[in-house]
Design an enzyme around this catalytic site. Structure first.
Site, short mmCIF file in Angstrom:
data_model
loop_
_atom_site.label_atom_id
_atom_site.label_comp_id
_atom_site.label_asym_id
_atom_site.label_seq_id
_atom_site.Cartn_x
_atom_site.Cartn_y
_atom_site.Cartn_z
CG HIS A 65 -0.89 0.33 2.60
ND1 HIS A 65 -0.42 1.63 2.98
CD2 HIS A 65 -0.36 -1.40 3.30
CE1 HIS A 65 0.21 0.93 4.10
NE2 HIS A 65 -0.06 -0.54 4.52
CG ASP A 180 1.92 -0.13 7.63
OD1 ASP A 180 1.73 0.25 6.78
OD2 ASP A 180 1.42 0.18 8.74
CD GLU A 214 -3.35 -1.58 5.83
OE1 GLU A 214 -3.47 -2.48 6.19
OE2 GLU A 214 -2.73 -0.20 5.85
CD GLU A 215 -1.68 2.51 7.33
OE1 GLU A 215 -2.91 1.59 8.60
OE2 GLU A 215 -0.72 1.52 7.57
CG HIS A 325 0.55 2.93 12.48
ND1 HIS A 325 -0.98 2.43 12.39
CD2 HIS A 325 0.78 2.20 11.61
CE1 HIS A 325 -1.49 2.16 11.15
NE2 HIS A 325 0.05 1.04 10.77
#
Ligand code: CO
Length: 361
Positions: A65, A180, A214-215, A325
């Site tokens: 992503h 991420d 995605e998140e 994150h």
């Protein structure tokens, strides 16, 4: 071909929270154009590169992503402070007293999530956890009018962490924002660049997909996997390193520097068992260390891919990451390079016979 470090640095530093991936997409497309047969986007903005391959063979989709966790402007107070909406899963504590960049068509604007000083706090208040609802970004502007007219900021503008890429321990470990899933994205680009420059015969039809949103709920993976309709899915992610003080192996079993990880369980997916065993076999034959993680939480794009149409055998492969994150996450360069060899070997091993075996119950 790009060096791994260059790819990692570029993808870590580019800003693109969920729903605002355009700057990332531009880079991804520029990497795919020289090597892909076609580069398309679905109607949500995910990028689908068709790398071609053996006519009539199964379709293999690798995905990662493009979005990162970030914020967006909600409103501006009369005094010129920015109130925001979170995009993706943040710990409130990770938002406090950090630097941010508001991405804006006019110009990028720096700001800080201000924090009340200890000097004025009662002993009780000092122990209090910050509530995200009270947080704001200070861009150094005197009034709402100034923010809107001079800085050109308006509701909906995306906000990302400001966190320059750095190396730790002579380049063994890499510190930056957005691993991420920019680690997974760099991994995907590196794998397809290596495959294309090796000029070896392909045994399947390869698709590389850079997904959006995605998140906020695996949204781009849902539409892009429908469009590709693959026979096998390999999703590439940032894993959860469980190797620093305060985290336990009960919570997460993978460690930085010990090789790529496959998720055996997360809250969104259980991988296809035959595909899982294929990954184990390939790693063993190639001498690539492989870790396993059984997570209680975590959701990832592989699950959307797995459940697309009539279902697709799918696995999630992760690069162990500390402190995801947040503004400052850490990965290992060695893990990245081993993940490149692993994913490349998987793609090169998924011929018709193997895929047929994996797909059969
Ligand atoms: Co992710």
């Amino acid at each position: 071909m790009d060096s791994s470090i260059d790819l990692l640095r570029i993808f870590s530093e580019v800003g693109g929270p969920s729903g605002y991936e355009s700057r990332v997409r531009e880079i991804v497309v520029s990497k795919f154009i020289p090597i892909a047969r076609s580069v398309e986007t679905d109607q949500m903005g995910s990028v689908i590169a068709n790398l071609g391959g053996l006519e009539g063979s199964p379709k293999v989709m690798i995905s990662a992503h493009m979005d990162e966790v970030g914020l967006m402007v909600k409103n501006v107070t009369e005094e010129g402070y920015i109130k925001f909406q979170q995009l993706g899963g943040w710990l409130d504590q990770a938002i406090v007293n950090q630097r941010w960049v508001i991405l804006n068509d006019k110009k990028d604007v720096f700001g800080v999530t201000g924090i009340k000083t200890v000097h004025v706090m009662s002993p009780e208040e000092r122990k209090k956890i910050f509530d995200a609802k009270e947080l704001f970004i200070d861009v150094g502007a005197p009034t709402k009018e100034y923010v809107e007219n001079e800085l050109g900021i308006s509701p909906g503008d995306p906000i990302v962490p400001f966190s320059p890429f750095s190396v730790l321990n002579d380049g063994e470990l890499l510190l930056g924002k957005a691993w991420d899933d920019r680690a997974g994205l760099a991994l995907m680009i590196k794998v397809v660049q290596e495959i294309e420059s090796s000029k070896s015969d392909k045994v399947n039809l390869l698709f590389a997909v850079a997904t959006v949103q995605e998140e906020v709920g695996l949204r781009g993976a849902t539409t892009s996997s429908y469009m590709v309709n693959p026979d096998i899915g390999i999703n590439l992610e940032a894993g959860v390193a469980g190797d620093f003080p305060g985290i336990t192996t009960d919570e997460s079993q993978e460690r930085i520097g010990m090789g790529p990880t496959i998720f055996l369980h997360d809250s969104s997916m259980i991988p296809n068992i035959k595909l899982r065993d294929f990954v184990k076999d390939v790693a063993q034959k190639k001498g690539i260390p492989l870790q396993f993680n059984v997570l209680t939480g975590y959701g990832q794009d592989g699950s959307a891919l797995q459940r697309s149409r009539e279902g697709t055998p799918t696995i999630n492969i992760a690069i162990p990451t500390r402190y995801l994150h947040s503004h400052n996450s850490v990965i290992s360069y060695k893990d990245f390079e081993q993940a490149v060899s692993l994913v490349r070997s998987l793609v090169e091993g998924l011929d018709s016979k193997t895929v047929e075996y994996i797909k059969k119950f």
